[in-house]
Design a protein around this motif. Structure first.
Motif, PDB file in Angstrom:
ATOM      1  N   ASP A 161       0.822  -1.201   0.000  1.00 37.14           N
ATOM      2  CA  ASP A 161       0.000   0.000   0.000  1.00 37.14           C
ATOM      3  C   ASP A 161       0.861   1.258   0.000  1.00 37.14           C
ATOM      4  N   LEU A 162       2.129   1.104   0.400  1.00 37.76           N
ATOM      5  CA  LEU A 162       3.033   2.244   0.477  1.00 37.76           C
ATOM      6  C   LEU A 162       4.455   1.774   0.220  1.00 37.76           C
ATOM      7  N   VAL A 163       5.185   2.533  -0.599  1.00 33.15           N
ATOM      8  CA  VAL A 163       6.611   2.315  -0.801  1.00 33.15           C
ATOM      9  C   VAL A 163       7.349   3.527  -0.242  1.00 33.15           C
ATOM     10  N   ILE A 164       8.219   3.285   0.722  1.00 33.84           N
ATOM     11  CA  ILE A 164       9.041   4.348   1.296  1.00 33.84           C
ATOM     12  C   ILE A 164      10.441   4.233   0.709  1.00 33.84           C
ATOM     13  N   VAL A 165      10.906   5.277   0.060  1.00 32.02           N
ATOM     14  CA  VAL A 165      12.291   5.326  -0.409  1.00 32.02           C
ATOM     15  C   VAL A 165      13.108   5.977   0.703  1.00 32.02           C
ATOM     16  N   SER A 166      13.937   5.189   1.369  1.00 33.23           N
ATOM     17  CA  SER A 166      14.678   5.682   2.528  1.00 33.23           C
ATOM     18  C   SER A 166      16.090   6.129   2.166  1.00 33.23           C
ATOM     19  N   LYS A 167      16.716   6.831   3.103  1.00 32.71           N
ATOM     20  CA  LYS A 167      18.104   7.305   2.972  1.00 32.71           C
ATOM     21  C   LYS A 167      18.278   8.268   1.803  1.00 32.71           C
ATOM     22  N   SER A 193       1.303   4.351  -3.048  1.00 33.38           N
ATOM     23  CA  SER A 193       1.944   5.642  -2.821  1.00 33.38           C
ATOM     24  C   SER A 193       3.450   5.448  -2.684  1.00 33.38           C
ATOM     25  N   VAL A 194       4.228   6.411  -3.153  1.00 34.69           N
ATOM     26  CA  VAL A 194       5.687   6.378  -3.019  1.00 34.69           C
ATOM     27  C   VAL A 194       6.120   7.654  -2.299  1.00 34.69           C
ATOM     28  N   ILE A 195       6.771   7.493  -1.132  1.00 29.18           N
ATOM     29  CA  ILE A 195       7.205   8.646  -0.358  1.00 29.18           C
ATOM     30  C   ILE A 195       8.699   8.540  -0.072  1.00 29.18           C
ATOM     31  N   LYS A 200      17.377  10.381   8.890  1.00 30.05           N
ATOM     32  CA  LYS A 200      18.554  11.059   9.449  1.00 30.05           C
ATOM     33  C   LYS A 200      18.358  12.568   9.482  1.00 30.05           C
ATOM     34  N   THR A 201      17.871  13.138   8.384  1.00 29.77           N
ATOM     35  CA  THR A 201      17.704  14.593   8.309  1.00 29.77           C
ATOM     36  C   THR A 201      16.284  15.050   8.606  1.00 29.77           C
ATOM     37  N   GLY A 202      15.341  14.120   8.566  1.00 30.63           N
ATOM     38  CA  GLY A 202      13.940  14.469   8.769  1.00 30.63           C
ATOM     39  C   GLY A 202      13.222  14.859   7.501  1.00 30.63           C
ATOM     40  N   ALA A 207       5.360  14.248   5.643  1.00 33.53           N
ATOM     41  CA  ALA A 207       4.469  13.633   4.663  1.00 33.53           C
ATOM     42  C   ALA A 207       4.199  12.174   5.008  1.00 33.53           C
ATOM     43  N   LEU A 208       5.230  11.490   5.491  1.00 34.81           N
ATOM     44  CA  LEU A 208       5.060  10.087   5.872  1.00 34.81           C
ATOM     45  C   LEU A 208       4.133   9.965   7.078  1.00 34.81           C
TER      46      LEU A 208
END
Length: 219
Positions: A161-167, A193-195, A200-202, A207-208
């Motif tokens: 339902d959600l893809v988080i692109v981290s770092k 959704s892609v967020i 680390k930086t916030g 949005a997340l």
């Protein structure tokens, strides 16, 4: 001699799907939202969850289940950093969690929670094959892993339902194209959704947080 072939995988998946639906219905009655979080090892899953939980805990009662083949380091870290109840689930060598394992962990956490995060075993293959009974499925894809993961591991993105692109703070150092990643994800799942965020930086954490708060009002 005739040998009988038994399709074990079909039976296992059917039984698990039934148990997952029952668990989902039970959680719905209790008003608990279960979030199944999947990713590769080293994606920053625990760090991201700590940052997100600190935000959500201001408005919701949050619990965490950490799944690993061994060790309790993640459960200890989350409990220490957030103050939220946390349990460690050892899979005994298995590379996934199923609905029965998830239910055991939920019993240990107890009731009285609004949202429970299940940090699944770290890989993009096995966890996607088993329904845990979760309300929502989330995939974390880190910048160092590369843009092409939705092409190589389609199922986990199809079921999310959600893809988080981290770092995202590492974008200057890696050849990662966020817009191309969005297109690849869209080819697998046009509704997800892609967020992109950086714990680390916030960056984009607001949005997340808002995505989860919106989902909490829908269930």
């Amino acid at each position: 001699m005739e040998v009988k072939t038994i399709l074990l995988s079909k039976s296992v998946f059917e039984d698990n799907d039934r148990a997952a639906d029952e668990l989902r219905a039970e959680l719905r009655k209790k008003g608990i939202v279960l979030v199944n979080v999947m990713s590769s090892p080293g994606s920053g899953k625990t760090t991201l969850l700590v940052a997100l939980i600190r935000r959500l805990a201001k408005n919701y009662r949050v619990g965490v289940m950490e799944a690993d083949i061994d060790s309790d380091v993640d459960a200890v870290t989350v409990a220490k950093e957030t103050g939220c109840p946390s349990v460690q689930l050892h899979t005994g060598g298995m590379c996934h969690l199923d609905a029965g394992m998830t239910e055991q962990g939920l019993r240990e956490l107890g009731d009285g929670l609004d949202i429970v995060f299940l940090e699944n075993v770290g890989n993009l293959v096995c966890p996607a094959e088993y329904d845990t009974g979760a309300t929502f499925n989330v995939v974390i894809l880190s910048v160092p892993e590369g843009t092409d993961k939705p092409l190589k591991y389609p199922l986990v993105f199809q079921k999310s339902d959600l893809v988080i692109v981290s770092k995202t703070d590492a974008l200057p150092y890696f050849d990662f194209d966020i817009e191309q990643c969005r297109r690849y994800v869209g080819e697998r799942n046009g509704k997800v959704s892609v967020i992109p965020v950086s714990a680390k930086t916030g960056e984009n954490m607001d949005a997340l947080e808002q995505w989860f708060m919106n989902k909490m009002t829908e269930v």
